[in-house]
Design an enzyme around this catalytic site. Structure first.
Site, PDB file in Angstrom:
ATOM      1  N   ASP A 434       0.905  -1.276  -0.032  1.00 32.40           N
ATOM      2  CA  ASP A 434      -0.123   0.008   0.249  1.00 32.40           C
ATOM      3  C   ASP A 434       0.824   1.271   0.067  1.00 32.40           C
ATOM      4  O   ASP A 434       2.090   1.288   0.150  1.00 32.40           O
ATOM      5  CB  ASP A 434      -0.871   0.049   1.335  1.00 32.40           C
ATOM      6  CG  ASP A 434      -2.014   0.777   1.335  1.00 32.40           C
ATOM      7  OD1 ASP A 434      -2.217   1.380   0.272  1.00 32.40           O
ATOM      8  OD2 ASP A 434      -2.504   1.247   2.463  1.00 32.40           O
ATOM      9  N   GLU A 437       3.106   4.823  -3.962  1.00 26.20           N
ATOM     10  CA  GLU A 437       3.049   5.795  -5.087  1.00 26.20           C
ATOM     11  C   GLU A 437       4.468   6.623  -5.130  1.00 26.20           C
ATOM     12  O   GLU A 437       4.901   7.152  -6.366  1.00 26.20           O
ATOM     13  CB  GLU A 437       1.817   7.026  -4.983  1.00 26.20           C
ATOM     14  CG  GLU A 437       0.532   6.467  -4.991  1.00 26.20           C
ATOM     15  CD  GLU A 437      -0.126   5.303  -4.061  1.00 26.20           C
ATOM     16  OE1 GLU A 437       0.598   5.729  -2.857  1.00 26.20           O
ATOM     17  OE2 GLU A 437      -0.500   4.342  -4.277  1.00 26.20           O
ATOM     18  N   ASP A 591      -8.540   3.787  -2.283  1.00 22.32           N
ATOM     19  CA  ASP A 591      -9.476   4.323  -1.094  1.00 22.32           C
ATOM     20  C   ASP A 591     -10.659   5.032  -1.972  1.00 22.32           C
ATOM     21  O   ASP A 591     -10.852   5.957  -1.684  1.00 22.32           O
ATOM     22  CB  ASP A 591      -8.751   5.176  -0.141  1.00 22.32           C
ATOM     23  CG  ASP A 591      -7.498   4.423   0.356  1.00 22.32           C
ATOM     24  OD1 ASP A 591      -7.594   3.109   0.124  1.00 22.32           O
ATOM     25  OD2 ASP A 591      -6.747   5.383   0.922  1.00 22.32           O
TER      26      ASP A 591
END
Ligand SMILES: *[C@@H]1O[C@H](CO)[C@@H](O)[C@H](O)[C@H]1NC(C)=O
Ligand SMILES: *[C@@H]1O[C@H](CO)[C@@H](O)[C@H](O)[C@H]1NC(C)=O
Ligand SMILES: *[C@@H]1O[C@H](CO)[C@@H](O)[C@H](O)[C@H]1NC(C)=O
Ligand SMILES: *[C@@H]1O[C@H](CO)[C@@H](O)[C@H](O)[C@H]1NC(C)=O
Ligand SMILES: *[C@@H]1O[C@H](CO)[C@@H](O)[C@H](O)[C@H]1NC(C)=O
Ligand SMILES: *[C@@H]1O[C@H](CO)[C@@H](O)[C@H](O)[C@H]1NC(C)=O
Ligand SMILES: *[C@@H]1O[C@H](CO)[C@@H](O)[C@H](O)[C@H]1NC(C)=O
Ligand SMILES: *[C@@H]1O[C@H](CO)[C@@H](O)[C@H](O)[C@H]1NC(C)=O
Length: 905
Positions: A434, A437, A591
């Site tokens: 997770d 990025e 999300d």
């Protein structure tokens, strides 16, 4: 996950005075681009398979956003009959090009004479066209505007016909068919809570599909990882165009000829790589939530699913399990190692699986061996003075793995082999990466990571001891106490680094604020991420490689998972992706929110990822992540998610619990959804298999199967699961009505078997209950199903098959079935079975090596023919009658899928 609203600022006594750097953001206007001279081609050399030329700046430099490059080169390769490669790059070979390790380049071996596409060049001012030879259709024409190639800005524009049907350019939450006027796609991977529209999200896939009805479909892939804005517009002066605007990199275009939509998918797979095959069990139902605050609660969720009779295949735990939110640690009180091992053993004994989360930010603290060993081995990104560069993530102040550093793979694998050790640690079955990025809680270049909080401290009160045993779990699964976590938050090892390090590698660029602005919703390039002025171990810069940081974390993790269980297909779920990520890993859409709009958005995101980005194993957080799920929406979403490849219910810390057992209505919908999904699992698994071998998508947008029917081009709330099942969920909030588009073809209601003759019109269905989802079988297909569902995929594989034959308008049908053991990388024996029906004879042919493991069934109980009986003559889309009378004919078996068989009706 992301908790912007809940992020606690931990008061720091070590606040250092940081002088705010003076930031001058130079902005030239795009109108200045009119003065750019373009390039002139010379030394044009043609062979049968290629063309090369020199490109020279055709006038005085305009230097609008940075410095124009004087000398470029052009390389055109007819790589295959269906693929044309066009590359414009700097003659000095200094400009960044995506490493071969990220995207291994496809081989070239075509010839211009047999190619479907034709390249033509205009020397001065330089421009080129790409045509489809067969019909002369111009697919790409760069005479739309001068080529601009500067050190920090590249522009290439192509003309397009009016009202083009364009798709792709993910990741985004916009319409599936892209808007073509005043529309911008931003590609810059970033944290994106609630999936904002018209902007960048977590991944970068610079490929678009251009569908022109019966004139064919083609694809265009720009292999460039720099931040970019792709502008699609139609103006009075310039007409319709698509324009790439990047802040670096080269123009590296792959034209994919199609000509059917699914052909483009296959051709794109040949460039970025075919998807990996994922384990059969990953098609099972998954449950997760941030905020399962101890191991007992995790066990209780599993127990509650069993009690409710809802099959749960895979249990997940979010960062709750970590000690102080540090990777490779477990909270000694809430997620005690002994109990965690017992949890995993219990799950495994019940044929269930367990997956945990990891984040890239490694807590920067002296007594944490993951950090100290990584530091010793030089695996972290470095600041200018050689110290580890710091940011902020869940654990607090963190260092960031440099996935290019020589020791990173080994160090990462070492962490796994200790913490996820099958004998002494937590024996996970899959892993979830997770925040990659990468998402940094530091919002700008002036941020002091020490002033940022990490994760909210888990403060949930201990659960009351109910004395209730947890069904299926040993007696020691009982509530445990809390502890004072705040007191254990640790002190840092090093003094704070200055936020702005100098850079190695490519010279003298403006690393943070290039004059051309990428319209990221999170601000400038370095905001909320790893600074773009950092160099990687291979000498490249984060400025250029940012968009595949997450991809590298995911692929490194996949290689590590392979070292744990070398014989088995790894399962890695990643939030951040880049073109080619699907070669090894899976993705969920991040999300989203618990609302109806995100229920709808999940459909178009799935369509793009599976059919256009070659990432088949994808899905949304079912019932939504942020906010409280609503019972009615969650019931609909339980059914919707069952017809997407990856099927996981997941919610945020402050959201209410939304397991399917929470509401009777959702439990009923969930049971039906899972029951149906499981019966169809071999059908879906077969579709995945063929996507991994030839790139044909396992989810089809409606236009993929009806490319000449204009009514299908914009459809984004219906899809084909595989190539046979048309799924048409209710998509209006709290409605029981759905408008279903039926192309001119024969369909059969999946639930009642009733024949529906599609007329190229919408049909409205009302009274669709919350435990219903309209699904229709496309005539001409044959669907292998399991006769019964089961509570685990292991038991499912013991059920016999039933074959559904849905004759098309011509009376024929065909289908296929792939069988293997479901998880081995090297399959000793597989079956690839073809079913066919010609109106008289049913046949089963192919290869039949897979005999089934212990207890598994390869028996076909019966074959059911739809629409053959007298009352099956059907209507026109208006449904009447009921299933059993809808003209089915059954032929009883059994037959074994260990050899050919056929029979005549
Ligand atoms: C762009 O801005 C720079 C200064 O920032 C200036 O020197 C240059 O002339 C400008 N270019 C154009 C075409 O206006
Ligand atoms: C589209 O063109 C209009 C008119 O020139 C312009 O105002 C607008 O900014 C353009 N939009 C994009 C996304 O390029
Ligand atoms: C499990 O079910 C029981 C009984 O309905 C309920 O009280 C409990 O809150 C549930 N636990 C979880 C973790 O969902
Ligand atoms: C599945 O059902 C079988 C009985 O059919 C039972 O023994 C087993 O415990 C169940 N497994 C789970 C995970 O609920
Ligand atoms: C690391 O150091 C901190 C602060 O000194 C301490 O609270 C913590 O318990 C230590 N952790 C380990 C794993 O020793
Ligand atoms: C079907 O209905 C949708 C709206 O629900 C509409 O956009 C579309 O144009 C209709 N298609 C046809 C063929 O009427
Ligand atoms: C479909 O057939 C029914 C019954 O024959 C008829 O009432 C209805 O008008 C037809 N609908 C369309 C759209 O042709
Ligand atoms: C289906 O139709 C038959 C014949 O009309 C009828 O006997 C039966 O009750 C119907 N079944 C249902 C579920 O409506």
């Amino acid at each position: 996950m992301w908790l912007s609203s809940l992020l606690v600022l931990v008061a720091s006594s070590t606040v250092l005075a940081i002088p705010a750097p003076t930031i001058t953001r130079r902005q030239n206007s795009s109108s200045d681009l009119g003065s750019c001279p373009g390039y002139a081609a010379s030394n044009v050399v043609k062979t049968d398979s290629s063309l090369t030329a020199d490109l020279t700046l055709a006038g005085s430099a305009c230097n609008v956003y940075s410095d124009d490059l004087q000398d470029l080169k052009l390389l055109v390769e007819y790589q295959s009959d269906q693929r044309l490669h066009v590359k414009v790059y700097d003659a000095g070979l200094n400009v960044f090009q995506v490493q071969e390790s990220i995207i291994p380049r496809p081989k070239s071996g075509g010839s211009s004479s047999s190619a479907a596409l034709q390249f033509d060049l205009v020397e001065k001012p330089f421009s080129f066209t790409v045509k489809r030879k067969e019909n002369g259709e111009v697919l790409f024409d760069t005479s739309a505007a001068q080529l601009v190639f500067e050190t920090q800005y590249v522009r290439l524009r192509t003309k397009l016909p009016d009202n083009p049907n364009l798709y792709g350019l993910g990741e985004h939450s916009d319409s599936f068919r892209l808007t073509t006027q005043n529309y911008q796609r931003v590609l810059w991977n970033t944290e994106s809570p609630n999936l904002p529209k018209n902007t960048n999200l977590y991944g970068t896939h610079p490929v678009y599909f251009d569908h022109r009805g019966d004139k064919g479909t083609h694809g265009v892939f720009l292999l460039n990882s720099n931040g970019m804005n792709v502008n699609i517009n139609n103006t009075a002066e310039d007409g319709q165009y698509l324009e790439y605007n990047t802040v670096g990199g080269i123009i590296d275009l792959y034209f994919l000829a199609g000509k059917q939509p699914a052909d483009v998918s296959s051709q794109y797979a040949e460039v970025v790589g075919h998807s990996a095959m994922f384990p059969y069990w990953t098609f099972g139902f998954h449950q997760c939530k941030y905020g399962y605050w101890d191991v007992n609660m995790v066990a209780e969720v599993v127990g509650n699913y069993s009690t409710a009779g809802i099959p749960l295949e895979v249990m997940w735990t979010d960062i709750d399990y970590m000690d102080l939110r540090q990777d490779f640690t477990e909270d000694p009180e809430r997620f005690d190692l002994h109990k965690m091992r017992e949890l995993v053993d219990t799950l495994h004994s019940r044929d269930q699986r367990y997956v945990l989360i990891l984040d890239p930010g490694i807590h920067y603290i002296t007594n944490y061996t993951t950090y100290t060993s990584g530091h010793e081995q030089g695996v972290f990104l470095k600041a200018a003075d050689g110290s580890d560069w710091l940011g902020s993530q869940w654990a607090g102040v963190v260092a960031w793995p440099d996935w290019f550093a020589q020791n990173t793979q080994q160090w990462w694998s070492d962490q796994f082999s200790t913490f996820y050790n099958a004998d002494t640690g937590i024996d996970i079955d899959g892993i979830w990466v997770d925040m990659n990025e990468a998402s940094n809680f530091c919002d700008s270049t002036t941020c002091n990571p020490y002033n940022k909080g990490g994760a909210p401290i888990p403060t949930h009160p201990p659960r009351p001891n109910t004395g209730r045993p947890i069904p299926g779990f040993p007696a020691d699964f009982q509530p445990s106490g809390t502890r004072d976590v705040e007191a254990r938050r640790a002190e840092p090892l090093y003094p704070r680094q200055s936020g702005t390090g100098s850079s190695k590698g490519l010279p003298n660029r403006e690393w943070f604020f290039p004059k051309y602005h990428i319209n990221s919703h999170n601000g400038d390039l370095p905001d909320f991420t790893i600074f773009t002025n950092l160099s990687n171990a291979d000498g490249t810069m984060q400025y250029d490689t940012h968009n595949f940081y997450g991809h590298m974390m995911a692929h490194t993790t996949q290689a590590t998972m392979l070292t744990r269980r070398p014989e088995l297909r790894p399962f890695v779920l990643t939030r951040s992706t880049f073109a080619g990520s699907g070669r090894k890993v899976t993705h969920w859409f991040g999300d989203n929110a618990s609302d109806w709009e995100h229920y709808r958005v999940s459909i178009r995101q799935m369509l793009a990822f599976v059919s256009m980005h070659q990432m088949p194993m994808v899905g949304s957080d079912v019932c939504g992540f942020n906010g409280d799920a609503d019972e009615f929406m969650c019931a609909r979403w339980a059914l919707l998610g069952a017809f997407q490849p990856f099927y996981r219910n997941h919610a945020e810390l402050s959201s209410r619990q939304q397991e399917f057992y929470q509401w009777p209505r959702v439990a009923e919908a969930g049971k039906k959804a899972i029951d149906t999904r499981y019966k169809l699992m071999d059908y879906a698994y077969t579709a995945l298999y063929y996507q991994t071998t030839d790139g044909t998508p396992m989810i089809n947008p409606v236009f993929f199967l009806y490319p000449n029917d204009e009514n299908t081009f914009g459809i984004q709330e219906q899809w084909f699961y595989g190539d046979a099942l048309l799924v048409s969920p209710v998509t209006t909030d709290y409605s029981d009505t759905v408008t279903i588009y039926f192309p001119e073809d024969t369909f059969y209601d999946y639930w009642t078997y009733e024949k529906v003759v599609g007329q190229g019109q919408n049909v409205t269905r009302s009274g669709v209950q919350y435990n219903e989802i309209p699904v229709h079988i496309r005539g001409g297909t044959i669907i292998p199903q399991r006769a019964n569902s089961a509570n685990t995929t292991k038991l499912l594989r013991q059920q016999d098959f039933v074959i559904l034959v849905a004759p098309g308008s011509d009376g024929n049908a065909k289908g296929r079935l792939y069988l293997d053991d479901g998880e081995s990388i090297e399959q000793p024996a597989i079956s690839e079975i073809a079913f066919a029906w010609d109106g008289k004879t049913f046949s089963c042919t192919g290869s039949f090596a897979y005999g089934g493991a212990q207890g598994e069934s390869i028996t076909v109980d019966k074959v059911i023919f739809l629409g053959l009986g007298s009352s099956g003559a059907g209507g026109n889309g208006t449904q009447t009658g009921n299933g059993t009378q809808a003209g089915t004919v059954e032929k009883q078996g059994p037959w074994k899928l260990d050899g050919e068989f056929s029979f005549t009706l």
